[in-house]
Design a protein around this motif. Sequence first.
Motif, short mmCIF file in Angstrom:
data_model
loop_
_atom_site.label_atom_id
_atom_site.label_comp_id
_atom_site.label_asym_id
_atom_site.label_seq_id
_atom_site.Cartn_x
_atom_site.Cartn_y
_atom_site.Cartn_z
N GLU A 1 0.82 -1.22 0.00
CA GLU A 1 0.00 0.00 0.00
C GLU A 1 0.86 1.27 0.00
O GLU A 1 0.54 2.23 -0.68
CB GLU A 1 -0.93 0.01 1.21
N VAL A 2 1.95 1.22 0.73
CA VAL A 2 2.82 2.40 0.80
C VAL A 2 3.63 2.55 -0.49
O VAL A 2 3.80 3.65 -1.01
CB VAL A 2 3.76 2.30 2.03
N LEU A 3 4.13 1.43 -1.01
CA LEU A 3 5.02 1.49 -2.17
C LEU A 3 4.26 1.59 -3.49
O LEU A 3 4.81 2.04 -4.49
CB LEU A 3 5.91 0.23 -2.22
N ASN A 4 3.02 1.11 -3.47
CA ASN A 4 2.27 1.01 -4.71
C ASN A 4 3.00 0.12 -5.72
O ASN A 4 3.07 0.41 -6.92
CB ASN A 4 2.07 2.42 -5.30
N LEU A 5 3.60 -0.93 -5.21
CA LEU A 5 4.39 -1.87 -6.02
C LEU A 5 4.11 -3.27 -5.51
O LEU A 5 3.70 -3.43 -4.35
CB LEU A 5 5.88 -1.64 -5.77
N LYS A 6 4.38 -4.28 -6.35
CA LYS A 6 4.29 -5.66 -5.86
C LYS A 6 5.47 -5.93 -4.93
O LYS A 6 6.61 -5.57 -5.23
CB LYS A 6 4.30 -6.64 -7.03
N VAL A 7 5.18 -6.56 -3.81
CA VAL A 7 6.24 -6.96 -2.88
C VAL A 7 6.36 -8.48 -2.94
O VAL A 7 5.36 -9.19 -2.86
CB VAL A 7 5.93 -6.47 -1.45
N PHE A 8 7.59 -8.97 -3.15
CA PHE A 8 7.83 -10.41 -3.27
C PHE A 8 8.12 -11.02 -1.90
O PHE A 8 8.37 -10.29 -0.94
CB PHE A 8 9.00 -10.66 -4.23
N SER A 9 8.08 -12.33 -1.83
CA SER A 9 8.40 -13.02 -0.58
C SER A 9 9.50 -14.02 -0.82
O SER A 9 9.51 -14.69 -1.86
CB SER A 9 7.18 -13.79 -0.06
N ASN A 10 10.41 -14.14 0.10
CA ASN A 10 11.45 -15.16 0.02
C ASN A 10 11.76 -15.64 1.44
O ASN A 10 12.77 -15.31 2.03
CB ASN A 10 12.71 -14.57 -0.65
N PHE A 11 10.81 -16.39 1.99
CA PHE A 11 11.07 -16.94 3.33
C PHE A 11 10.56 -18.37 3.49
O PHE A 11 10.56 -18.89 4.58
CB PHE A 11 10.48 -16.03 4.42
N ASN A 12 10.12 -18.96 2.39
CA ASN A 12 9.61 -20.34 2.49
C ASN A 12 10.73 -21.31 2.18
O ASN A 12 10.84 -21.81 1.08
CB ASN A 12 8.45 -20.53 1.52
N GLU A 13 11.58 -21.54 3.18
CA GLU A 13 12.80 -22.29 2.89
C GLU A 13 12.56 -23.76 2.55
O GLU A 13 13.45 -24.41 2.04
CB GLU A 13 13.82 -22.18 4.02
N ASN A 14 11.37 -24.27 2.81
CA ASN A 14 11.14 -25.66 2.41
C ASN A 14 10.59 -25.73 0.98
O ASN A 14 10.36 -26.80 0.45
CB ASN A 14 10.21 -26.39 3.39
N ASP A 15 10.41 -24.56 0.36
CA ASP A 15 10.01 -24.51 -1.03
C ASP A 15 11.28 -24.67 -1.87
O ASP A 15 12.15 -23.81 -1.89
CB ASP A 15 9.34 -23.15 -1.31
N LYS A 16 11.36 -25.80 -2.58
CA LYS A 16 12.61 -26.14 -3.30
C LYS A 16 12.91 -25.14 -4.42
O LYS A 16 14.03 -25.05 -4.90
CB LYS A 16 12.52 -27.56 -3.89
N ASN A 17 11.91 -24.36 -4.84
CA ASN A 17 12.14 -23.42 -5.94
C ASN A 17 12.76 -22.11 -5.47
O ASN A 17 13.15 -21.28 -6.27
CB ASN A 17 10.82 -23.10 -6.65
N GLU A 18 12.82 -21.92 -4.18
CA GLU A 18 13.34 -20.66 -3.67
C GLU A 18 14.76 -20.83 -3.12
O GLU A 18 15.00 -21.71 -2.30
CB GLU A 18 12.45 -20.17 -2.52
N VAL A 19 15.66 -19.99 -3.56
CA VAL A 19 17.00 -19.97 -2.97
C VAL A 19 16.96 -18.94 -1.86
O VAL A 19 16.65 -17.78 -2.12
CB VAL A 19 18.05 -19.55 -4.02
N PRO A 20 17.22 -19.34 -0.61
CA PRO A 20 17.08 -18.36 0.46
C PRO A 20 18.03 -17.17 0.29
O PRO A 20 19.20 -17.35 0.00
CB PRO A 20 17.40 -19.14 1.74
N LYS A 21 17.49 -15.97 0.45
CA LYS A 21 18.30 -14.75 0.31
C LYS A 21 18.80 -14.29 1.66
O LYS A 21 19.81 -13.63 1.77
CB LYS A 21 17.43 -13.63 -0.27
N SER A 22 18.03 -14.59 2.71
CA SER A 22 18.42 -14.15 4.03
C SER A 22 19.17 -15.28 4.72
O SER A 22 18.63 -16.36 4.90
CB SER A 22 17.19 -13.78 4.85
N PRO A 23 20.45 -15.05 5.05
CA PRO A 23 21.25 -16.14 5.61
C PRO A 23 20.60 -16.78 6.84
O PRO A 23 20.76 -17.97 7.07
CB PRO A 23 22.55 -15.43 6.01
#
Length: 351
Positions: A209-231
């Motif tokens: 709402e503040v950015l008026n942009l799509k915000v992505f998520s990267n915290f589902n570490e058991n999702d094999k398609n996601e490479v974790p960005k946050s150590p």
Amino acid sequence: MTTKIFKIDKDIPYNNLKDLTYAVEVINNGGLVAFGTETVYGLGANALDKHAVKKIYTAKGRPSDNPLIVHIAELKDLYYICQNISNDALKLAKTFWGGPLTIVLEKKKIIPYETSGGLETIGVRMPSSKIAREFIRISKVPIAAPSANKSGKPSPTNAQHVYKDLNGKIDVILDSGECDVGIESTVVDMTDNPTILRPGSITKIMLEEVLNLKVFSNFNENDKNEVPKSPGVKYRHYAPNGNLTLVIGNSANVVSKIKALLKDSKIESDKIGILATKETAHLYNKNKYCVLIIGNRNNFQEISKNLFNTLRKFDDLNITEIFAEGFLEEENSVAIMNRLKKASSYKIINV
Ligand code: TXA
Ligand code: MG
């Protein structure tokens, strides 16, 4: 080392100026001070002093590639430690600070790699807690502070939790009572497309709402398609000593599944805990099992506040097997479910 504990008023820290000044001296001399924020207790050190920061990793038993959040007292302090700050990042800071939002940005040279876990970026947060802000302001340095728990344990939401995990390993605990939010800040990476690296009480929709942009998520570490960005996300987290099984679905199905699991369990009943809600607790046999209430099913604020304290209580009661009621995922339960899933090491049953 003897850990000193000072009681301090979370709203009017000047009532305890002597203790606050002592804690500030500890920081300025390269020591460690645990302090309350609105989210959880942090274990603070001077973020500019690599020797001080190294002590945080040792005290917590934290892997050294897991970066720390740097806490500041005023918005202008951001320019001292970060560069290439986008207008969007600034919008978020202006809207949500002080408050439970950590923004990942490009770091300046003044921040040592010990603080950033070897990265070129750092997470920055300006808390809303008055005591936390005063403590940072008087210290006159940015304060690196991960949650003040032993690595892998649930984050501390009161000073007793910190004492239990870190007594003898840190210089001071500023005891400002219970934390209001109870789960850690939302972490959003603003060095690229806005991406949530850890969900918290500031939700994706609030950011969008503040950015008026799509915000992505990267915290589902058991999702094999996601490479974790946050150590931080690759490590075991929030785990009580007991083995936790999370059951997710509508409340009636969840209760009957947990009852079936109880029936089949080979564990002695006095070693079994149930993480229940106000609405469901009476459905379990509390004379046989340790039934703890996390809050009202529809009040996610209350559940957040009690979550880590309740997980820690199971440890205090020597519970070895925990069955936890999960909640259907919606905007305001995402952060809670994220912590519960991690606490279960992804032992999840959907009903
Ligand atoms: O509410 C909070 O954020 C609390 C209070 C004390 O402020 N702090 C906290 O810190 O939860 P910590 O260290 O327990 O969690 C920081 C998380 C970790 O998952 C870490 O990997 C991530 O933020 N993080 C920190 N800096 C990062 C960076 N430069 N890039 C990506 N992730 C980062
Ligand atoms: Mg932590």
